[in-house]
Design an enzyme around this catalytic site. Structure first.
Site, PDB file in Angstrom:
ATOM      1  CB  ALA A  54      13.182  27.016  25.453  1.00 58.63           C
ATOM      2  CB  SER A  55      12.675  23.568  28.665  1.00 51.49           C
ATOM      3  OG  SER A  55      13.574  24.351  29.406  1.00 51.49           O
ATOM      4  CB  ILE A  56      10.024  21.766  23.897  1.00 55.63           C
ATOM      5  CG1 ILE A  56       9.111  20.636  23.421  1.00 55.63           C
ATOM      6  CG2 ILE A  56      10.718  22.395  22.719  1.00 55.63           C
ATOM      7  CD1 ILE A  56       8.194  20.095  24.476  1.00 55.63           C
ATOM      8  CE  LYS A 115      16.152  21.563  30.101  1.00 57.73           C
ATOM      9  NZ  LYS A 115      15.685  22.295  31.257  1.00 57.73           N
TER      10      LYS A 115
END
Length: 173
Positions: A92-94, A96
């Site tokens: 997921a967003s980690i 980024k």
């Protein structure tokens, strides 16, 4: 609620990994897996208990070599399936954070330009159907200002695939 839990979990995992790496230097002279009593295992298990984490995978890389890896808890608690170093997780967003770091490193090394059209770097053409004559740059992608939509129906469970079994090539997607 789930997003807050995921962010808390990711923060705890990152902090635990950093703490473990800082304390690892004293253990390097002996094999990591044989130093279990005062090891990373007990620290991670303690942090998992404190945070209510069901399962986690961890690894340590030193000088570009994988020197230790382990899984803790459950990948599926109901079915008692243990979490292992090969358990597949949605990052997921980690991702980024790592993507941003890598982009800035590539810019620093002169390998990419934030304001260059991304089609300069890709083996397929990407454009915004609402603005087909406008270029999309790394800066746009990094700051979520490209105008491209990644919501339903494009951003669904069907885009998460395992074992490299992509439903379609990225360029077609």
């Amino acid at each position: 609620m789930m997003k807050k839990l995921n962010k808390k979990l990711l923060l705890i995992c990152c902090l635990t990994a950093l703490f473990c790496i800082q304390n690892l230097s004293a253990q390097i002279s002996t094999p990591i897996k044989n130093n279990k009593k005062n090891s990373i295992d007990s620290l991670i298990e303690k942090k998992m208990d404190q945070a209510g984490i069901v399962g986690i995978g961890a690894a340590i890389i030193i000088n570009k070599k994988l020197v230790w890896t382990n899984g803790y808890g459950f990948a599926d608690k109901e079915n008692k399936i243990p979490f292992s170093p090969t358990t597949i997780m949605n990052i997921a967003s980690i991702s980024k954070t790592f993507t941003g770091f890598c982009i800035m490193k590539a810019i620093e090394e002169g390998k990419v330009d934030l304001d260059e059209d991304i089609n300069h770097y890709l083996p397929f053409k990407v454009f915004n159907p609402n603005f087909p004559d406008e270029k999309i740059t790394l800066r746009h992608l990094a700051t979520h200002t490209s105008g491209l939509a990644d919501r339903y129906p494009f951003y669904t469970d069907s885009t998460y695939v395992y074992n490299g079994q992509k439903p379609e090539p990225l360029g077609d997607f």
